[in-house]
Write a protein that holds these residues in place. Sequence first.
Motif, PDB file in Angstrom:
ATOM      1  N   THR A 113      42.830  38.976  27.136  1.00 59.32           N
ATOM      2  CA  THR A 113      43.427  38.969  28.478  1.00 59.32           C
ATOM      3  C   THR A 113      42.715  39.949  29.410  1.00 59.32           C
ATOM      4  N   LEU A 114      42.435  41.147  28.885  1.00 58.76           N
ATOM      5  CA  LEU A 114      41.722  42.139  29.698  1.00 58.76           C
ATOM      6  C   LEU A 114      40.310  41.681  30.031  1.00 58.76           C
ATOM      7  N   ALA A 115      39.667  40.999  29.067  1.00 56.64           N
ATOM      8  CA  ALA A 115      38.319  40.487  29.327  1.00 56.64           C
ATOM      9  C   ALA A 115      38.350  39.457  30.459  1.00 56.64           C
ATOM     10  N   GLN A 116      39.365  38.576  30.421  1.00 60.89           N
ATOM     11  CA  GLN A 116      39.471  37.570  31.481  1.00 60.89           C
ATOM     12  C   GLN A 116      39.771  38.233  32.821  1.00 60.89           C
ATOM     13  N   LEU A 117      40.682  39.217  32.800  1.00 62.25           N
ATOM     14  CA  LEU A 117      40.987  39.918  34.049  1.00 62.25           C
ATOM     15  C   LEU A 117      39.775  40.678  34.570  1.00 62.25           C
ATOM     16  N   SER A 118      39.024  41.288  33.654  1.00 60.98           N
ATOM     17  CA  SER A 118      37.830  42.004  34.070  1.00 60.98           C
ATOM     18  C   SER A 118      36.800  41.062  34.674  1.00 60.98           C
ATOM     19  N   GLN A 119      36.640  39.888  34.041  1.00 66.23           N
ATOM     20  CA  GLN A 119      35.701  38.914  34.586  1.00 66.23           C
ATOM     21  C   GLN A 119      36.163  38.409  35.946  1.00 66.23           C
ATOM     22  N   ASP A 120      37.470  38.147  36.066  1.00 63.15           N
ATOM     23  CA  ASP A 120      37.999  37.717  37.360  1.00 63.15           C
ATOM     24  C   ASP A 120      37.797  38.801  38.416  1.00 63.15           C
ATOM     25  N   ASN A 121      37.999  40.044  38.008  1.00 61.13           N
ATOM     26  CA  ASN A 121      37.814  41.145  38.948  1.00 61.13           C
ATOM     27  C   ASN A 121      36.357  41.256  39.381  1.00 61.13           C
TER      28      ASN A 121
END
Length: 445
Positions: free
Chosen positions: A221-229
């Motif tokens: 989840t953090l990886a996806q949020l980081s990529q989105d960010n």
Amino acid sequence: MWQRLSFRTQLFLPLGLSFLAALVMGGVLLQTFATGQLADENEPGRRSTRTVAEALNNSLRASDDPRKILDAFVHSLDSSSDIQFRPAEAGPAPSPKDSLRDLHGVPHWFVDLIAIPEMDAASPVIIDGRRIGDIVFMPDLSADLFEKWVGFLALTSLIAVLMILTGTIAYLFAGSALRPLQDLGAGLTRIRRGDYATPIPVTGPQEIRQSCEEANALAMTLAQLSQDNRDLLHRLVSLQDDERRDLARELHDELGPLLFGIRAGTIALSEASPAGNLGNRAQEVMRSVEALQQTNRRILDRLRPLYIEELGLETSVQTLLQNFRRQAPHISLTATIDPGLNEIDRPLAQTVYRLIQEALTNVLRHAGANNAHVLASIAGELLTIEISDDGGGFPADNVFGRGLTGMHERVRALSGSLSLLRADERTYVRCRLPVETARDEPRAG
């Protein structure tokens, strides 16, 4: 204090203390009950001694020659018998410990540990109303003590075997529980540092496996949020560059011709008018127009250095350094610039240029430095930029100013890192950027 101990110590310390307490308790119980047991085991011998003494005295009283009967009785006694005759002149009977013959390997400290009871079984022998000796009970307790010693060794061995067996099981259990927990802790550390790609091994008991699975899900989840960010930051940076480009184009296309027109009109007016005050005023207008044109060029250069695409990043950076040396001759500026920078495409090229530009601006305005150094190099797929100076450094409450904060956002959008540190009385602005990411970016129209 207890909380600072390791898990294995917290596990083994109570176990070890428990076994030690069991061993001490066994010794205490042995000492407590051995005395009474020895006394009970030798009670029949004591009664037999009194019976023998009574029968001997009866025989002596009924005999005409009691001394002869006594001598015959003494000679009939075996030297190894527990019942012995002790003449009165021989003094008091020895204690049971003094009568021990063969300890069979029993250590003396163990004998001293057990309280051997007093076998007070001396019965007097009387001839003609006079006490001539005693029939004493002198048991050999060596065999009994050896039996107690064997029991003590058996108890100690049992406790030692149980301690080793329990300790081995506890050690294996602690290892099987700690290893997954250590993997989980290492994985959470990687997640805290931003490494979401390396999964945590799912091992150990069910509860720990569930925690590892939840941590891996959190990392995804953090990886996806980081990529989105990063995508959002990249979009914002692209929009900012587009806005800067549009503003630069408007300043160049609109303000430039107007300033040129004013300059041309002023020249024509100055040539058409007679010499006098009008000529002096025209010269003042010309100087103001030239100042506006120079200001316009500086604004255009900060908004969008167009010559990066024409001359390449390495040449543009060298030009930037030359301008800094002219602007700040009191600062000794050295540089190590990799010629491979010319292969860098936008938006990475603009980010590198603006980062060096912003850092040198801070050196000039705030650092109070005497010398500065710029490093820009490419190693594999990693671009490293470092700007250092010997100035006073940044205030503790203002690590990143507005300019460097904007650069930090641009660097994050390109999956890079930007840090500011103070070491050896120098201030360092360090940036690391992946080259391949930026090389694959499409060009803007």
